[in-house]
Design an enzyme around this catalytic site. Structure first.
Site, PDB file in Angstrom:
ATOM      1  CB  CYS A  97       4.574  -1.384  -7.139  1.00  0.00           C
ATOM      2  SG  CYS A  97       3.891  -1.125  -5.521  1.00  0.00           S
ATOM      3  CB  CYS A 142      -0.885  -0.031   1.245  1.00  0.00           C
ATOM      4  SG  CYS A 142      -2.348   1.014   1.116  1.00  0.00           S
ATOM      5  CB  CYS A 197      -3.994   1.834  -2.086  1.00  0.00           C
ATOM      6  SG  CYS A 197      -2.260   2.264  -2.178  1.00  0.00           S
TER       7      CYS A 197
END
Length: 145
Positions: A95, A12, A88
């Protein structure tokens, strides 16, 4: 998967609520079959008290959970993860790639910490925890291929 136990990373942005609750649920619901860690792309450095309140519903010690950076987790891990779950949208977008090219799942859950009124926040955390519990339970009922 690369091992007899799933190695799961839950990501997250802040690693203070959704990913922490998911880590606790994976540990509990996947007892003995899951190695899990959570991390944040921009960790807050603390776990939200209402996340700890939800985790206290499980047979785990809530004080075991802490906010960690994605970079520090990836640096410390020597074995690639089998699965990365982003919880999220920001984390899913920011990422990038992960060592070992793990499978990826994205669960774009609303941030329960966005609610400032205490009763609404408590309800949002409870609803998020229940949603994570359902999704993780369903995932763990799938064959580990």
């Amino acid at each position: 998967m690369t091992t007899t136990r799933w190695r799961v990373l839950v990501v997250c942005t802040g690693n203070s609520a959704r990913s922490i609750m998911a880590e606790a649920l994976f540990q509990t619901l996947g007892a003995g079959t899951i190695e899990v860690v959570s991390a944040g792309s921009a960790p807050t450095g603390r776990v939200h008290p209402l996340a700890l309140e939800q985790i206290s519903r499980l047979p785990v010690d809530p004080s075991r959970f802490g906010s960690k950076s994605l970079a520090s987790v990836l640096e410390a891990e020597t074995t690639p993860f089998d699965l990365v779950v982003t919880v999220c949208d920001h984390a899913a977008e920011s990422c990038g790639t992960f060592p070992g090219d793990p499978a990826r799942l994205h669960w774009g859950l609303a941030d329960p910490a966005a609610h400032l009124e205490p009763q609404q926040a408590r309800q949002a955390f409870s609803a998020c925890f229940d949603e994570l519990s359902e999704r993780i339970g369903a995932l763990l009922n799938e064959p580990m291929a």
